[in-house]
Write an enzyme that holds these catalytic residues in place. Structure first.
Site, PDB file in Angstrom:
ATOM      1  N   HIS A 157       0.846  -1.190   0.000  1.00  0.00           N
ATOM      2  CA  HIS A 157       0.000   0.000   0.000  1.00  0.00           C
ATOM      3  C   HIS A 157       0.876   1.234   0.000  1.00  0.00           C
ATOM      4  O   HIS A 157       1.808   1.341   0.789  1.00  0.00           O
ATOM      5  CB  HIS A 157      -0.917   0.036   1.236  1.00  0.00           C
ATOM      6  CG  HIS A 157      -1.761   1.263   1.282  1.00  0.00           C
ATOM      7  ND1 HIS A 157      -2.933   1.377   0.560  1.00  0.00           N
ATOM      8  CD2 HIS A 157      -1.583   2.451   1.895  1.00  0.00           C
ATOM      9  CE1 HIS A 157      -3.453   2.575   0.755  1.00  0.00           C
ATOM     10  NE2 HIS A 157      -2.642   3.253   1.557  1.00  0.00           N
TER      11      HIS A 157
ATOM     12  N   ASP B 219     -15.559   2.649   5.998  1.00  0.00           N
ATOM     13  CA  ASP B 219     -14.523   3.610   5.603  1.00  0.00           C
ATOM     14  C   ASP B 219     -15.024   4.523   4.486  1.00  0.00           C
ATOM     15  O   ASP B 219     -14.721   5.712   4.476  1.00  0.00           O
ATOM     16  CB  ASP B 219     -13.243   2.883   5.168  1.00  0.00           C
ATOM     17  CG  ASP B 219     -12.199   3.902   4.718  1.00  0.00           C
ATOM     18  OD1 ASP B 219     -11.801   4.730   5.552  1.00  0.00           O
ATOM     19  OD2 ASP B 219     -11.830   3.906   3.529  1.00  0.00           O
TER      20      ASP B 219
ATOM     21  N   ARG C 261     -15.066  12.815   6.329  1.00  0.00           N
ATOM     22  CA  ARG C 261     -13.797  13.443   6.762  1.00  0.00           C
ATOM     23  C   ARG C 261     -13.309  14.444   5.718  1.00  0.00           C
ATOM     24  O   ARG C 261     -12.790  15.499   6.047  1.00  0.00           O
ATOM     25  CB  ARG C 261     -12.729  12.361   6.975  1.00  0.00           C
ATOM     26  CG  ARG C 261     -12.942  11.533   8.231  1.00  0.00           C
ATOM     27  CD  ARG C 261     -12.039  10.323   8.229  1.00  0.00           C
ATOM     28  NE  ARG C 261     -10.631  10.677   8.141  1.00  0.00           N
ATOM     29  CZ  ARG C 261      -9.693   9.884   7.613  1.00  0.00           C
ATOM     30  NH1 ARG C 261     -10.002   8.695   7.135  1.00  0.00           N
ATOM     31  NH2 ARG C 261      -8.446  10.277   7.578  1.00  0.00           N
TER      32      ARG C 261
ATOM     33  N   SER D  17      -8.448   3.798   8.478  1.00  0.00           N
ATOM     34  CA  SER D  17      -8.956   3.835   7.110  1.00  0.00           C
ATOM     35  C   SER D  17      -8.105   2.942   6.196  1.00  0.00           C
ATOM     36  O   SER D  17      -8.629   2.084   5.474  1.00  0.00           O
ATOM     37  CB  SER D  17      -8.928   5.290   6.615  1.00  0.00           C
ATOM     38  OG  SER D  17      -9.139   5.365   5.245  1.00  0.00           O
TER      39      SER D  17
ATOM     40  N   LYS E 151      -9.029  -1.457   5.053  1.00  0.00           N
ATOM     41  CA  LYS E 151      -9.150  -1.921   3.658  1.00  0.00           C
ATOM     42  C   LYS E 151      -8.123  -3.014   3.373  1.00  0.00           C
ATOM     43  O   LYS E 151      -8.401  -3.977   2.677  1.00  0.00           O
ATOM     44  CB  LYS E 151      -8.957  -0.738   2.698  1.00  0.00           C
ATOM     45  CG  LYS E 151     -10.170   0.193   2.687  1.00  0.00           C
ATOM     46  CD  LYS E 151      -9.948   1.423   1.840  1.00  0.00           C
ATOM     47  CE  LYS E 151      -9.029   2.404   2.478  1.00  0.00           C
ATOM     48  NZ  LYS E 151      -9.110   3.779   2.078  1.00  0.00           N
TER      49      LYS E 151
HETATM   50  N1  URA Z   1      -5.703   7.033   2.411  1.00  0.00           N
HETATM   51  C1  URA Z   1      -6.760   6.365   2.911  1.00  0.00           C
HETATM   52  O1  URA Z   1      -7.189   5.366   2.363  1.00  0.00           O
HETATM   53  N2  URA Z   1      -7.342   6.851   4.037  1.00  0.00           N
HETATM   54  C2  URA Z   1      -6.901   7.952   4.681  1.00  0.00           C
HETATM   55  O2  URA Z   1      -7.454   8.323   5.700  1.00  0.00           O
HETATM   56  C3  URA Z   1      -5.794   8.637   4.132  1.00  0.00           C
HETATM   57  C4  URA Z   1      -5.218   8.142   2.999  1.00  0.00           C
END
Ligand code: URA
Length: 433
Positions: free
Chosen positions: A82, A161, A168, A183, A187
């Site tokens: 990621h 999320d 947010r 967040s 995932k």
């Molecule tokens: N990327 C994400 O998936 N979530 C966040 O809160 C910030 C960056």
């Protein structure tokens, strides 16, 4: 349970229990908690924070708010990566085939970009015919046969999320450590791989501006992931200058191909080798030095590029366009951005470079915007280079000549010149296990 009492508790800086956090996530997911209460709670978290236990509970609850991918139909160890996001970041296109060519499976669900430039899925869709939406059976078949498949996020992964991120985004609560950790990691946990390598970007093109902040984020994500039973580590990498030379979807595919063919830019090649090697390390293929040798060998002997071509073909893409990248789409008009002064480029604001590419059509201003796959920027000069008056700093590509003026203005505002050569900042800043 009364949600207003939970908001009050967090407002006053108290620690929340597992049950209270689960109540919140359930209420967000099923819609029983209204947006005004959710956003009040998010702001309370923004100011009061959460400890690592609360962050872990929030992450797990968010991961379980929807489907949890079951990758048991794929043989062997599955490794995921990621990136916290950067300009010109085409590393997935390079490292996923390298890792797969070493026998480690990569079953990757990637996102679309919103903001500066396209995401990995948009870049792949710039290859004529490449399908990023596949049923699970086909996805597994490609991973088992080719070693790698990169598709778009589909299904109902971490729906909490999705809702929280959207709120947010418009309530100034993105920049909160527990909210970012939960967040990203929710995932990642939901997408099912055994090992996760985190590429935490630092600098002007990322939302973590200092190494200290990036390190904090990395350590919390590793902690939460490890407690959830995954093997997790992180590299902190420099995003104070865009990666490679190309920004824009098909332009980035072309640069990724050249890198896989071992003729890519130095910074991109170095970061890709290190990321791929650490994914191999997580999969247990040796120490970091051994894995670096392995990754380099697969790039040099052409096996990694062959895996990339096989993946493109398995996804319905036109293999000939990656074997000969001149066949990839490119926007009709081009424009050279010239320097009107001389000196060393001492700083490039990556975010502004990304916005410039967006103005040319390479990104999405809103969710509904359509990407121009052939638009973007080729940067001839980057931080550390000396430029004379009249030198070409970059070549811009767009389908509408009217877009160049504003994009050029934005691009020039990203570049700072100085008399002295700037200090060289390494691309890999830290490795955290
Ligand atoms: N990327 C994400 O998936 N979530 C966040 O809160 C910030 C960056």
């Amino acid at each position: 349970m009364l949600f207003s009492e939970i908001i009050k508790k967090k407002r006053d800086g108290e620690k929340l229990s597992k049950e209270e956090i689960e109540f919140f996530v359930k209420g967000v997911t099923d819609g029983s908690i209204p947006d005004y209460q959710t956003t009040a709670f998010l702001m309370a978290v923004y100011f009061r924070g959460m400890d690592i236990e609360e962050t872990g509970e929030l992450t797990l609850a968010m991961a379980h708010s929807g489907d949890m991918a079951d990758l048991s139909g794929i043989m062997g160890i599955k490794v995921d990566k990621h990136s916290t996001g950067g300009v010109g970041d085409k590393t997935t296109l390079v490292i996923a085939p390298i890792v797969a060519s070493c026998g480690v499976k990569v079953a990757k669900m990637s996102g679309r970009g919103l903001g500066h430039t396209g995401g990995t899925v948009d870049k792949l869709e710039s290859i004529p015919g490449y399908r990023t939406s596949l049923d699970t059976e086909t996805f597994f078949k490609i991973v088992n046969e080719v070693g790698v498949s990169v598709i778009g996020q589909s299904g109902n992964f971490a729906p909490a999320d999705k809702k929280l991120y959207a709120l947010r985004d418009v309530t100034a609560t993105i920049e909160s450590l527990p909210l970012i950790v939960s967040s990203i990691m929710s995932k990642k946990l939901a997408s099912g791989s055994d090992c996760i390598l985190l590429d935490v970007k630092t600098g002007s093109g990322s939302f973590m501006k200092t190494v200290a902040d990036s390190e904090k984020l990395a350590r919390e994500m590793i902690d939460v992931g490890t407690h959830a039973g995954k093997k997790v580590m992180a590299l902190i990498t420099n995003m104070d200058v865009p990666l490679g030379h190309n920004i824009g979807n098909s332009l980035e595919v072309a640069e990724a191909v050249r890198t896989l063919q071992n003729r890519g830019p130095e910074d991109l090649t170095e970061i890709c080798i290190k990321l791929a090697a650490n994914m191999l390390y997580l999969a247990g293929l040796g120490d970091e030095a051994e894995c670096i040798r392995l990754a380099k060998a697969k790039m040099e002997n052409g096996e990694a590029f062959k895996v990339f071509c096989n993946m493109v073909e398995a996804h319905g893409g036109d293999r000939s366009t990656v074997e000969d990248v001149d066949k990839l789409p490119i926007a009709r008009f081009n424009y050279e951005v010239k320097s009107d002064a001389c000196g060393y480029i001492s700083h490039m604001d990556s975010e502004k470079c990304g916005i410039s590419a967006l103005l040319l059509g390479a990104g999405r201003a809103t969710k509904e915007s359509k990407i121009d796959y052939g638009a973007g920027i080729v940067m001839n000069k980057k931080t550390g280079d000396y430029v004379n008056v009249g030198d070409t700093l970059a070549v811009m590509y767009a389908s509408d000549e009217g877009l160049f003026k504003e994009a050029e203005k934005e691009y020039l505002s990203a570049i700072r010149l100085s008399e002295a050569a700037p200090k060289v900042i390494p691309i890999i800043l830290e490795r955290i296990e």
